[in-house]
Design a protein around this motif. Structure first.
Motif, PDB file in Angstrom:
ATOM      1  N   UNK A 236     -29.712  -5.024  20.628  1.00  0.00           N
ATOM      2  CA  UNK A 236     -29.626  -3.747  21.329  1.00  0.00           C
ATOM      3  C   UNK A 236     -29.075  -2.677  20.399  1.00  0.00           C
ATOM      4  N   UNK A 237     -29.733  -1.516  20.437  1.00  0.00           N
ATOM      5  CA  UNK A 237     -29.267  -0.344  19.709  1.00  0.00           C
ATOM      6  C   UNK A 237     -29.045   0.790  20.704  1.00  0.00           C
ATOM      7  N   UNK A 238     -28.588   1.926  20.218  1.00  0.00           N
ATOM      8  CA  UNK A 238     -28.297   3.048  21.105  1.00  0.00           C
ATOM      9  C   UNK A 238     -29.558   3.590  21.764  1.00  0.00           C
ATOM     10  N   UNK A 239     -30.692   3.507  21.068  1.00  0.00           N
ATOM     11  CA  UNK A 239     -31.921   4.114  21.582  1.00  0.00           C
ATOM     12  C   UNK A 239     -33.022   3.112  21.893  1.00  0.00           C
ATOM     13  N   UNK A 240     -32.700   1.819  21.888  1.00  0.00           N
ATOM     14  CA  UNK A 240     -33.731   0.834  22.183  1.00  0.00           C
ATOM     15  C   UNK A 240     -33.263  -0.587  21.935  1.00  0.00           C
ATOM     16  N   UNK A 241     -34.230  -1.485  21.843  1.00  0.00           N
ATOM     17  CA  UNK A 241     -33.913  -2.897  21.680  1.00  0.00           C
ATOM     18  C   UNK A 241     -35.048  -3.576  20.912  1.00  0.00           C
ATOM     19  N   UNK A 242     -34.688  -4.459  20.012  1.00  0.00           N
ATOM     20  CA  UNK A 242     -35.662  -5.259  19.279  1.00  0.00           C
ATOM     21  C   UNK A 242     -35.655  -6.673  19.837  1.00  0.00           C
ATOM     22  N   UNK A 243     -36.826  -7.161  20.211  1.00  0.00           N
ATOM     23  CA  UNK A 243     -36.981  -8.524  20.705  1.00  0.00           C
ATOM     24  C   UNK A 243     -37.713  -9.356  19.655  1.00  0.00           C
ATOM     25  N   UNK A 244     -37.201 -10.547  19.387  1.00  0.00           N
ATOM     26  CA  UNK A 244     -37.855 -11.453  18.443  1.00  0.00           C
ATOM     27  C   UNK A 244     -38.078 -12.804  19.105  1.00  0.00           C
ATOM     28  N   UNK A 245     -39.319 -13.247  19.134  1.00  0.00           N
ATOM     29  CA  UNK A 245     -39.668 -14.529  19.738  1.00  0.00           C
ATOM     30  C   UNK A 245     -39.310 -15.664  18.793  1.00  0.00           C
ATOM     31  N   UNK A 246     -38.561 -16.623  19.311  1.00  0.00           N
ATOM     32  CA  UNK A 246     -38.193 -17.814  18.538  1.00  0.00           C
ATOM     33  C   UNK A 246     -38.824 -19.022  19.217  1.00  0.00           C
TER      34      UNK A 246
END
Length: 231
Positions: free
Chosen positions: A202-212
């Motif tokens: 999570x960041x201030x302006x969004x979110x990065x999702x990574x599939x594991x």
């Protein structure tokens, strides 16, 4: 269908989007679940659990103990609000009847959610539940999908709705609201579909999702999805 929220190199917690049990939510299922979660808890990771259609709420509460039941804000539903530095997480309970495919939130839970979102409008809100939004005439997902969207869409600080149930990994949007369908941990409906968990940063302006993926040889292992918050 787990989602692990990461902060730097260390995960800040784990959320599981329901179906914690195999079929009908037996006491033995939840004993197995607690054993599997114990290493995470020994590392100090908070674990937040949602109810799915294969869960049994009373047996779940009984297995986890009275403290876990009291953490819910509603008498008959297992709902949570978890405050993190950059966002607030809301864990909803869409279990209607154990081993019935479709789910529902109900008027009381929707009212609680609207009030809780209004009280916590100072940070982005991310919501997790088990059943996917469903506009079909014979719903197999969330029966009260449109009442839920009536709560979420006008509240611009609500940034993402995260769910499982379909056993399909997918990201979509509705009016800028991110709709994230988590993959299953194990059981897939089609052999080509990935199973595993999702790392969330999570960041201030969004979110990065990574599939594991459980199988690191799967073509989608390590796939990243960048979510930017609507304004």
């Amino acid at each position: 269908q787990p989602l692990a929220g990461a902060a730097g190199e260390h995960h800040a917690g784990v959320l599981v989007a329901g179906d914690l049990a195999f079929n009908e939510g037996t006491g033995e299922d939840y004993a197995t679940l607690l054993g599997l979660l114990q290493p995470l808890r020994e590392r100090g990771l908070p674990v937040h659990l949602a109810m799915g259609n294969h869960d049994h709420r009373e047996r779940f509460w009984q297995a986890l103990g009275e403290a876990e039941r009291k953490s819910s804000r509603l008498e008959q539903k297992h709902v949570l609000m978890v405050s993190a530095p950059l966002v607030n997480w809301f864990v909803l309970d869409s279990l209607d009847r154990t081993d019935k495919v479709s789910g529902t939130l109900g008027g009381e839970q929707l009212k609680w959610l609207a009030d809780a979102l209004d009280r916590a409008a100072d940070k982005p809100a991310l919501l997790m539940l088990h059943h996917y939004p469903d506009a079909g005439s014979i719903p197999t997902g969330l029966v009260d999908t449109e009442p839920l969207f009536k709560v979420l869409l006008p509240r611009r600080h609500v940034k993402a709705l995260i769910f499982g149930h379909s056993h399909v990994w997918k990201a979509d949007q509705r009016e800028g609201l991110h709709l994230v369908n988590l993959p299953p941990v194990a059981y897939v409906f089609a052999a080509s579909n990935p199973n595993g968990w999702v790392d969330a940063r999570v960041a201030a302006d969004g979110m990065t999702l990574e599939l594991r993926c459980l199988d690191p040889r799967h073509a989608q292992h390590g796939q990243r999805v960048e979510l930017k918050w609507r304004t």
